[in-house]
Design a protein around this motif. Structure first.
Motif, PDB file in Angstrom:
ATOM      1  N   HIS A  32       0.826  -1.216   0.000  1.00 20.50           N
ATOM      2  CA  HIS A  32       0.000   0.000   0.000  1.00 20.50           C
ATOM      3  C   HIS A  32       0.857   1.261   0.000  1.00 20.50           C
ATOM      4  CE1 HIS A  32      -3.397   2.632   0.976  1.00 20.50           C
ATOM      5  NE2 HIS A  32      -2.661   3.139   1.949  1.00 20.50           N
ATOM      6  N   VAL A  33       1.921   1.276   0.808  1.00 23.58           N
ATOM      7  CA  VAL A  33       2.717   2.499   0.967  1.00 23.58           C
ATOM      8  C   VAL A  33       3.893   2.579  -0.006  1.00 23.58           C
ATOM      9  CG1 VAL A  33       2.108   2.676   3.403  1.00 23.58           C
ATOM     10  CG2 VAL A  33       4.224   1.493   2.762  1.00 23.58           C
ATOM     11  N   MET A  34       4.119   1.521  -0.793  1.00 27.34           N
ATOM     12  CA  MET A  34       5.320   1.475  -1.621  1.00 27.34           C
ATOM     13  C   MET A  34       5.467   2.664  -2.578  1.00 27.34           C
ATOM     14  SD  MET A  34       8.051  -0.184  -1.848  1.00 27.34           S
ATOM     15  CE  MET A  34       7.533  -1.572  -0.848  1.00 27.34           C
ATOM     16  N   PRO A  35       4.426   3.099  -3.293  1.00 22.73           N
ATOM     17  CA  PRO A  35       4.626   4.247  -4.197  1.00 22.73           C
ATOM     18  C   PRO A  35       5.102   5.496  -3.459  1.00 22.73           C
ATOM     19  CG  PRO A  35       2.578   3.108  -4.721  1.00 22.73           C
ATOM     20  CD  PRO A  35       3.068   2.526  -3.437  1.00 22.73           C
ATOM     21  N   GLU A  36       4.463   5.824  -2.341  1.00 24.19           N
ATOM     22  CA  GLU A  36       4.867   7.008  -1.583  1.00 24.19           C
ATOM     23  C   GLU A  36       6.256   6.822  -0.981  1.00 24.19           C
ATOM     24  OE1 GLU A  36       3.477   9.490   2.424  1.00 24.19           O
ATOM     25  OE2 GLU A  36       2.216   7.896   1.607  1.00 24.19           O
ATOM     26  N   ARG A  37       6.523   5.639  -0.451  1.00 22.86           N
ATOM     27  CA  ARG A  37       7.822   5.382   0.176  1.00 22.86           C
ATOM     28  C   ARG A  37       8.945   5.456  -0.844  1.00 22.86           C
ATOM     29  NH1 ARG A  37       9.048   0.440   4.307  1.00 22.86           N
ATOM     30  NH2 ARG A  37       7.730   1.770   5.583  1.00 22.86           N
ATOM     31  N   ASN A  38       8.742   4.895  -2.011  1.00 16.49           N
ATOM     32  CA  ASN A  38       9.799   4.924  -3.026  1.00 16.49           C
ATOM     33  C   ASN A  38      10.038   6.337  -3.550  1.00 16.49           C
ATOM     34  OD1 ASN A  38      10.507   2.270  -2.899  1.00 16.49           O
ATOM     35  ND2 ASN A  38       9.276   1.609  -4.639  1.00 16.49           N
ATOM     36  N   ALA A  39       8.973   7.124  -3.667  1.00 20.21           N
ATOM     37  CA  ALA A  39       9.163   8.512  -4.096  1.00 20.21           C
ATOM     38  C   ALA A  39      10.013   9.269  -3.077  1.00 20.21           C
ATOM     39  CB  ALA A  39       7.805   9.194  -4.275  1.00 20.21           C
ATOM     40  N   ALA A 104      18.296   1.683   0.409  1.00 18.74           N
ATOM     41  CA  ALA A 104      18.443   2.579   1.560  1.00 18.74           C
ATOM     42  C   ALA A 104      19.620   2.152   2.438  1.00 18.74           C
ATOM     43  CB  ALA A 104      17.150   2.591   2.375  1.00 18.74           C
ATOM     44  N   CYS A 105      19.701   0.859   2.742  1.00 18.44           N
ATOM     45  CA  CYS A 105      20.772   0.375   3.621  1.00 18.44           C
ATOM     46  C   CYS A 105      22.143   0.542   2.973  1.00 18.44           C
ATOM     47  CB  CYS A 105      20.527  -1.089   3.980  1.00 18.44           C
ATOM     48  SG  CYS A 105      19.127  -1.352   5.096  1.00 18.44           S
ATOM     49  N   SER A 106      22.254   0.263   1.675  1.00 17.02           N
ATOM     50  CA  SER A 106      23.549   0.380   0.992  1.00 17.02           C
ATOM     51  C   SER A 106      24.045   1.817   1.025  1.00 17.02           C
ATOM     52  CB  SER A 106      23.414  -0.101  -0.456  1.00 17.02           C
ATOM     53  OG  SER A 106      23.041  -1.460  -0.501  1.00 17.02           O
ATOM     54  N   ALA A 107      23.162   2.763   0.721  1.00 16.42           N
ATOM     55  CA  ALA A 107      23.567   4.167   0.709  1.00 16.42           C
ATOM     56  C   ALA A 107      23.960   4.640   2.106  1.00 16.42           C
ATOM     57  CB  ALA A 107      22.437   5.031   0.156  1.00 16.42           C
ATOM     58  N   LEU A 108      23.193   4.237   3.106  1.00 16.92           N
ATOM     59  CA  LEU A 108      23.487   4.693   4.462  1.00 16.92           C
ATOM     60  C   LEU A 108      24.760   4.062   5.019  1.00 16.92           C
ATOM     61  CD1 LEU A 108      19.865   4.701   5.926  1.00 16.92           C
ATOM     62  CD2 LEU A 108      21.317   6.692   5.502  1.00 16.92           C
ATOM     63  N   VAL A 109      24.954   2.776   4.771  1.00 14.69           N
ATOM     64  CA  VAL A 109      26.174   2.117   5.249  1.00 14.69           C
ATOM     65  C   VAL A 109      27.401   2.725   4.579  1.00 14.69           C
ATOM     66  CG1 VAL A 109      27.454  -0.056   5.231  1.00 14.69           C
ATOM     67  CG2 VAL A 109      25.055  -0.036   5.921  1.00 14.69           C
ATOM     68  N   ALA A 110      27.320   2.966   3.272  1.00 18.23           N
ATOM     69  CA  ALA A 110      28.445   3.602   2.569  1.00 18.23           C
ATOM     70  C   ALA A 110      28.705   4.999   3.128  1.00 18.23           C
ATOM     71  CB  ALA A 110      28.138   3.672   1.075  1.00 18.23           C
ATOM     72  N   PHE A 144      15.398   8.746   5.646  1.00 20.19           N
ATOM     73  CA  PHE A 144      15.398   7.611   4.716  1.00 20.19           C
ATOM     74  C   PHE A 144      14.318   6.607   5.113  1.00 20.19           C
ATOM     75  CE2 PHE A 144      19.143   9.218   2.895  1.00 20.19           C
ATOM     76  CZ  PHE A 144      19.503   8.436   1.804  1.00 20.19           C
ATOM     77  N   PRO A 145      13.320   6.360   4.259  1.00 16.13           N
ATOM     78  CA  PRO A 145      12.339   5.319   4.569  1.00 16.13           C
ATOM     79  C   PRO A 145      12.997   3.948   4.537  1.00 16.13           C
ATOM     80  CG  PRO A 145      12.013   6.152   2.339  1.00 16.13           C
ATOM     81  CD  PRO A 145      13.058   7.010   2.977  1.00 16.13           C
ATOM     82  N   ASN A 146      12.839   3.204   5.619  1.00 21.17           N
ATOM     83  CA  ASN A 146      13.520   1.922   5.745  1.00 21.17           C
ATOM     84  C   ASN A 146      12.820   1.132   6.839  1.00 21.17           C
ATOM     85  OD1 ASN A 146      15.417  -0.078   5.390  1.00 21.17           O
ATOM     86  ND2 ASN A 146      17.179   1.157   5.972  1.00 21.17           N
ATOM     87  N   ARG A 147      13.165  -0.123   6.986  1.00 21.50           N
ATOM     88  CA  ARG A 147      12.663  -0.890   8.132  1.00 21.50           C
ATOM     89  C   ARG A 147      13.220  -0.302   9.419  1.00 21.50           C
ATOM     90  NH1 ARG A 147      12.963  -7.281   7.919  1.00 21.50           N
ATOM     91  NH2 ARG A 147      11.778  -6.926   9.822  1.00 21.50           N
ATOM     92  N   PHE A 148      12.379  -0.245  10.427  1.00 16.90           N
ATOM     93  CA  PHE A 148      12.782   0.364  11.688  1.00 16.90           C
ATOM     94  C   PHE A 148      13.972  -0.365  12.298  1.00 16.90           C
ATOM     95  CE2 PHE A 148      12.241   0.572  16.370  1.00 16.90           C
ATOM     96  CZ  PHE A 148      12.495   1.927  16.532  1.00 16.90           C
ATOM     97  N   VAL A 149      13.974  -1.698  12.233  1.00 17.93           N
ATOM     98  CA  VAL A 149      15.068  -2.461  12.845  1.00 17.93           C
ATOM     99  C   VAL A 149      16.395  -2.196  12.143  1.00 17.93           C
ATOM    100  CG1 VAL A 149      13.630  -4.299  13.830  1.00 17.93           C
ATOM    101  CG2 VAL A 149      14.395  -4.479  11.461  1.00 17.93           C
TER     102      VAL A 149
END
Length: 388
Positions: A32-39, A104-110, A144-149
């Motif tokens: 449901h939230v994927m379009p908004e989250r990806n934007a 999201a994780c790749s960009a943030l870890v880098a 950055f929209p991502n999983r909370f964990v």
């Protein structure tokens, strides 16, 4: 007793994952939230790529145009490339939650890894770098929209690593070290609270939306769909799919015989018991997530059977008819009620060259068969094939 769908009950949200405990509901939420989250993610990746390279001027200002500054600029450019690659991947796979999380994780870890290198080579700017790391924590937790964990792991992990650098590499006074560490702790605490509140609020809003949709589309007594789903195109969509794939499609229009007599004899409350029992029988004997049971009006129900030919629909209707006629229903006053039902079937055969264009054609054909059963004495099944 009014129908209560289990999904109407407040769903459980995992206390530390901040996700629906029900995996299927979580996947539905993500879809449901994927379009908004990806934007939002794509905008964040572009912003991060630009800013990370732009802030390379601070490396030059601190270190001068030497080999170290050029090395750090190269690393910053690498972060920008990772972010841009993530943007491209999300654009190519807009429906994949896994791709979104990986980008999201790749960009943030880098970004965090390069930031540690920047801080290591700039000991004189450590207080400013500590403040920069606190801002990075807000980016991790909130921007950055991502999983909370995942955000929690990156925020805490990077803070521990940065604190270890402070103690082992930079000659700061104890009070300065303590202040900087407390700043990191506060950054994580604020980020944790904000991110968790955001994730939980998103899911609560989604549940409220689903609840309103179900209230609008479900009959309160029986839990079956109401006629609104036909207006929203459920049967038209099944007809289009049958036409596209060349599969059969059947509908059964059912009507409880002499229902007014049941109400007059036993009362409307007992009539509701009969309706609920008949609806439960229809739902129990049809395929979950494939067939649809609709309360068409009063004591009439419409059963939509994708990929079901005339013989299959007749056999199902006969089983339902026999089961309903054979079982007594206890009335509110304790007396046993016996009731029967009549069934009219209309089928679009598989690979028919001219299937009907609108669902009303199919329902009208089933209605004609139903009334033929009524005129013939009720408690029976009649069927016909339909073409445009």
């Amino acid at each position: 007793m009014p129908y209560q769908d289990p999904s109407f009950i407040r769903p459980t949200i995992h206390p530390w994952r901040a996700e629906f405990a029900d995996a299927a509901l979580e996947q539905r939420f993500l879809h449901h939230v994927m379009p908004e989250r990806n934007a939002q993610l794509k905008a964040s990746l572009l912003f991060a790529a630009f800013c990370y390279v732009l802030f390379g001027v601070t490396d030059i200002a601190t270190l001068g145009l030497g080999p170290t500054a050029w090395m750090l600029l190269g690393l910053r450019a690498g972060v920008a490339l990772v972010a841009l690659a993530g943007h491209a991947a999300v654009s190519r796979h807009p429906r994949s939650a896994r791709v979104s999380e990986l980008a999201a994780c790749s960009a943030l870890v880098a970004a965090l890894a390069v930031f540690m290198a920047v801080a290591w080579f700039q000991p004189s700017a450590m207080p400013w770098n500590t403040m920069s790391h606190a801002l990075l924590l807000m980016v991790i937790y909130v921007i950055f929209p991502n999983r909370f964990v995942y955000a929690l792991a990156m925020g805490i992990g990077s803070s521990i690593f940065f604190a270890a650098m402070l103690f082992s590499h930079f000659p700061l006074k104890t009070d300065d070290l303590l202040t900087l560490v407390l700043l990191l702790v506060c950054g994580n605490a604020i980020g944790y609270i904000a991110a968790r509140r955001y994730h939980v609020a998103q899911r609560e809003q989604f549940h409220a939306t689903v609840l309103l949709q179900q209230l609008a589309e479900r009959d309160a007594l029986t839990g079956c769909y109401n006629r609104r789903v036909l207006q929203r195109g459920l049967l038209d969509a099944e007809l289009a799919q049958a036409r596209r794939k060349g599969t059969a499609l059947s509908v059964i229009l059912c009507d409880i015989d002499h229902f007014k007599r049941i109400n007059d004899t036993h009362g409307h409350a007992s009539g509701d018991v009969v309706l609920d029992k008949f609806a439960g029988l229809l739902k129990a004997m049809t395929r979950a997530s494939i067939d649809s049971v609709i309360r068409y009006g009063g004591e009439e129900f419409l059963v939509v059977l994708p990929q079901t030919d005339l013989a299959g629909a007749q056999a199902l209707a006969e089983r339902i008819r026999a089961a309903f006629a054979a079982s007594a229903t206890p009335a509110v006053d304790g007396r046993a009620m016996l009731a029967t039902a009549s069934f009219g079937i209309a089928t679009v055969p598989e690979r028919t060259p001219h299937p009907p264009a609108r669902y009303e054609t199919l329902v009208d054909a089933a209605d004609a068969q139903l009334y033929a059963v009524k005129r013939g004495g009720r408690n029976g099944v009649r069927a016909t094939s339909v073409a445009a």
